[in-house]
Motif scaffolding. Structure first.
Motif, PDB file in Angstrom:
ATOM      1  N   ARG A 162      -4.061   9.441  -8.075  1.00 22.20           N
ATOM      2  CA  ARG A 162      -4.562  10.070  -6.858  1.00 22.20           C
ATOM      3  C   ARG A 162      -5.001   8.995  -5.879  1.00 22.20           C
ATOM      4  O   ARG A 162      -5.705   8.061  -6.268  1.00 22.20           O
ATOM      5  N   THR A 163      -4.564   9.135  -4.639  1.00 16.87           N
ATOM      6  CA  THR A 163      -4.960   8.165  -3.629  1.00 16.87           C
ATOM      7  C   THR A 163      -5.432   8.887  -2.376  1.00 16.87           C
ATOM      8  O   THR A 163      -5.043  10.018  -2.120  1.00 16.87           O
ATOM      9  N   VAL A 164      -6.266   8.223  -1.622  1.00 15.79           N
ATOM     10  CA  VAL A 164      -6.558   8.680  -0.265  1.00 15.79           C
ATOM     11  C   VAL A 164      -6.324   7.471   0.617  1.00 15.79           C
ATOM     12  O   VAL A 164      -6.918   6.413   0.389  1.00 15.79           O
ATOM     13  N   SER A 165      -5.399   7.599   1.575  1.00 12.50           N
ATOM     14  CA  SER A 165      -5.100   6.413   2.375  1.00 12.50           C
ATOM     15  C   SER A 165      -5.616   6.539   3.794  1.00 12.50           C
ATOM     16  O   SER A 165      -5.592   7.607   4.395  1.00 12.50           O
ATOM     17  N   SER A 198      10.163   9.764   6.868  1.00 17.62           N
ATOM     18  CA  SER A 198      10.580  10.918   6.079  1.00 17.62           C
ATOM     19  C   SER A 198      11.846  10.479   5.363  1.00 17.62           C
ATOM     20  O   SER A 198      12.631   9.708   5.879  1.00 17.62           O
ATOM     21  N   GLY A 199      12.020  10.954   4.144  1.00 20.55           N
ATOM     22  CA  GLY A 199      13.147  10.469   3.354  1.00 20.55           C
ATOM     23  C   GLY A 199      12.790   9.128   2.746  1.00 20.55           C
ATOM     24  O   GLY A 199      11.774   8.530   3.093  1.00 20.55           O
ATOM     25  N   TYR A 200      13.603   8.656   1.812  1.00 15.55           N
ATOM     26  CA  TYR A 200      13.236   7.449   1.090  1.00 15.55           C
ATOM     27  C   TYR A 200      14.283   6.349   1.218  1.00 15.55           C
ATOM     28  O   TYR A 200      14.085   5.235   0.733  1.00 15.55           O
ATOM     29  N   GLN A 201      15.396   6.656   1.907  1.00 10.44           N
ATOM     30  CA  GLN A 201      16.494   5.695   1.970  1.00 10.44           C
ATOM     31  C   GLN A 201      16.051   4.345   2.534  1.00 10.44           C
ATOM     32  O   GLN A 201      16.468   3.301   2.042  1.00 10.44           O
ATOM     33  N   THR A 202      15.196   4.374   3.547  1.00 10.87           N
ATOM     34  CA  THR A 202      14.780   3.125   4.174  1.00 10.87           C
ATOM     35  C   THR A 202      13.852   2.296   3.287  1.00 10.87           C
ATOM     36  O   THR A 202      13.593   1.142   3.581  1.00 10.87           O
ATOM     37  N   LEU A 203      13.352   2.886   2.195  1.00 10.77           N
ATOM     38  CA  LEU A 203      12.469   2.140   1.311  1.00 10.77           C
ATOM     39  C   LEU A 203      13.259   1.190   0.417  1.00 10.77           C
ATOM     40  O   LEU A 203      12.724   0.215  -0.099  1.00 10.77           O
ATOM     41  N   ILE A 204      14.549   1.507   0.228  1.00  7.93           N
ATOM     42  CA  ILE A 204      15.397   0.695  -0.653  1.00  7.93           C
ATOM     43  C   ILE A 204      15.989  -0.446   0.168  1.00  7.93           C
ATOM     44  O   ILE A 204      16.437  -0.237   1.291  1.00  7.93           O
ATOM     45  N   GLN A 205      15.987  -1.652  -0.408  1.00  6.64           N
ATOM     46  CA  GLN A 205      16.535  -2.798   0.321  1.00  6.64           C
ATOM     47  C   GLN A 205      17.992  -2.567   0.710  1.00  6.64           C
ATOM     48  O   GLN A 205      18.747  -1.924  -0.015  1.00  6.64           O
ATOM     49  N   VAL A 248       0.841  -1.198   0.000  1.00  7.08           N
ATOM     50  CA  VAL A 248       0.000   0.000   0.000  1.00  7.08           C
ATOM     51  C   VAL A 248       0.880   1.254   0.000  1.00  7.08           C
ATOM     52  O   VAL A 248       0.593   2.239  -0.680  1.00  7.08           O
ATOM     53  N   GLU A 249       1.986   1.176   0.746  1.00  8.62           N
ATOM     54  CA  GLU A 249       2.923   2.295   0.796  1.00  8.62           C
ATOM     55  C   GLU A 249       3.498   2.576  -0.597  1.00  8.62           C
ATOM     56  O   GLU A 249       3.661   3.728  -0.985  1.00  8.62           O
ATOM     57  N   ALA A 250       3.767   1.515  -1.355  1.00 12.27           N
ATOM     58  CA  ALA A 250       4.316   1.673  -2.707  1.00 12.27           C
ATOM     59  C   ALA A 250       3.319   2.419  -3.601  1.00 12.27           C
ATOM     60  O   ALA A 250       3.690   3.331  -4.349  1.00 12.27           O
ATOM     61  N   VAL A 251       2.051   2.025  -3.523  1.00  9.57           N
ATOM     62  CA  VAL A 251       1.020   2.688  -4.344  1.00  9.57           C
ATOM     63  C   VAL A 251       0.927   4.163  -3.937  1.00  9.57           C
ATOM     64  O   VAL A 251       0.887   5.062  -4.772  1.00  9.57           O
ATOM     65  N   GLU A 256       6.067  10.621  -1.611  1.00 11.78           N
ATOM     66  CA  GLU A 256       6.601  10.596  -0.248  1.00 11.78           C
ATOM     67  C   GLU A 256       5.928   9.452   0.496  1.00 11.78           C
ATOM     68  O   GLU A 256       4.874   8.977   0.096  1.00 11.78           O
ATOM     69  N   SER A 257       6.604   9.015   1.555  1.00 12.21           N
ATOM     70  CA  SER A 257       6.042   7.929   2.332  1.00 12.21           C
ATOM     71  C   SER A 257       5.331   8.510   3.540  1.00 12.21           C
ATOM     72  O   SER A 257       5.822   9.453   4.149  1.00 12.21           O
ATOM     73  N   HIS A 258       4.177   7.944   3.883  1.00 14.84           N
ATOM     74  CA  HIS A 258       3.493   8.448   5.075  1.00 14.84           C
ATOM     75  C   HIS A 258       4.085   7.826   6.331  1.00 14.84           C
ATOM     76  O   HIS A 258       3.739   8.207   7.428  1.00 14.84           O
ATOM     77  N   ARG A 259       5.003   6.855   6.154  1.00 11.55           N
ATOM     78  CA  ARG A 259       5.567   6.191   7.325  1.00 11.55           C
ATOM     79  C   ARG A 259       6.926   6.743   7.728  1.00 11.55           C
ATOM     80  O   ARG A 259       7.272   6.760   8.904  1.00 11.55           O
TER      81      ARG A 259
END
Lengths: 198, 377
Positions: free
Chosen positions: B113-116, B55-62, B40-43, B50-53
């Motif tokens: 467009r998403t609403v989460s 800040s920054g995106y480094q932790t999204l990358i394996q 869901v975070e990816a979508v 941006e991630s709602h979980r």
């Protein structure tokens, strides 16, 4: 990590702008593996450039003489000065062949984040040059970003009381582009700076 | 609009994923920690960049990978768009539309467009003003992608101005000749941001009332107020943000003027949209401190549903995609049932739940099992 001088070369190259650790390593090995002439010529020209090139005492442009070739050129108009952030910008404007006056290099833009205020820029030198009554126009050609705009605004206020025409480069639509693809900011600026044609 | 497929590489716990979704209500079920929220975070990332979980995106990358890739195929009234993002640890991120690189994020933002909805939505009601400002701003950027530039510029000017204030701290006659210039830029950009926020809040407010009443079965009056602090430091009070931009900027200038000494003392900018607050009133009292758990949930869900409504009304490409991440587990029976009624008329709803029994009884168009970074139909 490599031993001794190889690592030193990589470290030195890595300090250059736009060169990351991987590129630095690639360039270092290229220089070592290539004909020794190529590398030594580079070393020579580096030394020569560093020894000979300095900044024009009048405008701040790079030059091999005390004054740069533009300041010394008798065919350039003495009435207008174009203010730029960087000597590289002079080259860009020269390519257009639209401007026949002289330049003034500020040496950057106002940016408190990196500790640059008006005192760190060559603004006092500019004011000194403007005391020459022959100069009637100043064209501000700072970059169209927040810092460049702030610098331009500062200069506009500073020069406001002087009997000099101050203008600023227009910002707007790129030549050869499509209105459809212009972003709102650019299109908005283009509207703001529209020109009467009749 | 609806998401037709999603491809991920090296994103969170997904080394490789290629999954197709159907239009309508889609259930993603699986144990906790298996990757439902990551999906869901990816979508959501493709939509807001941006991630709602985090800040920054480094932790999204394996961990041991230099880059992660996300791409989603979205259907806009039968036209298909392929939106791609490449996240890079050591260089700039890259963005793609139908396979060709795009320089500006504003060309990508809002195409999906998403609403989460998530269990953290309660923070919107209960926590700091910053959470509410973030909700407003990230919603605005989706609705009007151009505003991502305004927001970035505002933040940049704020940084410059703060740096200037800091450099002047403790100096007798500080060099402040450029402060006015930064003030001008701060006020111009800030006024634009505030006006856009106000427009959004004005649209959300009556919708929130409707959804709140329906979700909670309560007659309480709900109001949303966007407020600024005005006056000098000793004489500070909240005031509703003026709908007239001229008045807003005038008050902004006055406030900066009256806080000048305090700002020089602390080295930070003390007025502006970055300090404005969205107040949520319930029956005349601040919801932040006075709403019960159930009321707070009705408000949080109501805000998101209101945003969904604004988004669908202002879109040429149909409804936004609703992402409901684990929300049913935290709601009571009444709210679950009423929430279901409101979400099922959206073109596509992605719902996650730990197991099928936790999910509401819907006419599912697809059910997928999520386990260890693998999604199977």
């Amino acid at each position: 990590m490599y031993d001794g001088v190889i690592q030193e070369l990589i470290d030195q190259l890595g300090r250059l702008p736009g060169v990351g650790p991987k590129s630095a390593q690639r360039i270092a090995f290229h220089l070592i593996e290539t004909d020794s002439e190529v590398a030594l010529e580079l070393a020579d020209v580096l030394r020569e450039a560093k020894e000979k090139v300095r900044f024009c005492i009048t405008c701040g442009n790079v030059s091999e003489t005390e004054q740069c070739s533009i300041c010394l050129d008798p065919k350039r108009e003495l009435t207008s000065i174009c203010v730029v952030e960087d000597s590289k910008d002079i080259n860009s404007i020269e390519r257009t062949r639209e401007f026949r006056g002289k330049y003034h290099v500020l040496g950057g833009a106002i940016s408190p984040i990196i500790g640059i205020g008006p005192d760190q820029l060559r603004i006092k030198d500019l004011l000194k040059r403007l005391s020459d009554p022959e100069i009637t126009e100043v064209i501000l050609a700072t970059n169209p970003n927040l810092e460049g705009e702030a610098t331009a605004t500062y200069l506009i206020r500073l020069l406001g009381s002087m009997e000099i025409t101050v203008s600023k480069l227009a910002s707007g639509l790129p030549v050869g582009g499509d209105l459809e693809y212009a972003d709102d900011m650019t299109l908005g600026r283009a509207f703001e700076g529209r020109k009467r044609v009749n | 609009m609806w998401l037709k497929s999603l491809q991920l590489a090296n994103f969170r716990n997904y080394s490789q994923l290629n999954v197709d979704f159907s239009v309508g209500q889609v259930l993603l079920y699986g144990q906790n920690g298996e990757g439902k929220t990551n999906l869901v975070e990816a979508v959501s990332y493709l939509s807001t960049l941006e991630s709602h979980r985090v800040s920054g995106y480094q932790t999204l990358i394996q961990k041991d990978q230099p880059t992660a890739q996300l791409s989603g195929k979205v259907n806009h009234n039968s036209r298909e768009l392929l939106i791609g993002v490449e996240l890079n640890k050591e260089s700039n991120n890259r963005y793609f539309l139908n396979g060709s690189a795009r320089k500006k994020t504003s060309e990508i933002l809002g195409l999906i467009r998403t609403v989460s909805f998530s269990p953290e939505d309660l923070d919107l009601i209960r926590r700091d003003p910053g959470d509410r400002r973030k909700f407003l701003d990230s919603s605005l950027v989706q609705l009007k992608p151009r505003l991502s530039g305004v927001k970035a510029d505002y933040e940049r000017v704020l940084k410059q101005r703060n740096a200037l204030l800091k450099s002047a701290r403790g100096i007798k006659n500080p060099e402040l000749s450029t402060l006015e210039i930064w003030n001008d830029q701060l006020v111009a950009l800030g006024t634009e941001l505030a006006a856009e926020r106000l427009e959004l809040v004005t649209a959300l407010s009556p919708l929130l009332q409707t959804f709140y009443t329906a979700l909670s079965d309560s007659k309480d009056e709900i109001s949303l107020r966007l407020v600024s602090a005005v006056g000098s430091d000793e004489n500070e009070k909240w005031t509703d943000i003026e709908s007239d931009p001229k008045t807003y900027s005038q008050l902004f200038y006055e406030r900066l003027e009256s806080l000048r000494n305090k700002e020089l003392e602390r080295g930070i900018t003390l007025a502006g949209p970055h300090r404005d607050e969205l107040l949520i009133d319930k029956a005349g009292l601040l919801a932040r401190t006075h709403a019960s758990q159930g009321e707070a949930w009705s408000l949080a869900l109501g805000l998101k549903l209101a945003l969904g409504d604004v988004s669908r009304k202002t879109s040429n490409n149909g409804d936004p995609i609703l992402l409901l991440d684990d929300v049913f587990a935290v709601l009571d029976k009444g709210r679950r049932e009423r929430l279901v009624e409101f979400v099922t008329d959206y073109e596509q709803v992605l719902i996650t739940a730990a197991d099928e029994t936790m999910a509401p009884n819907l006419d599912w168009s697809g059910k997928m099992h999520v386990s260890g970074g693998v999604v199977s139909a």
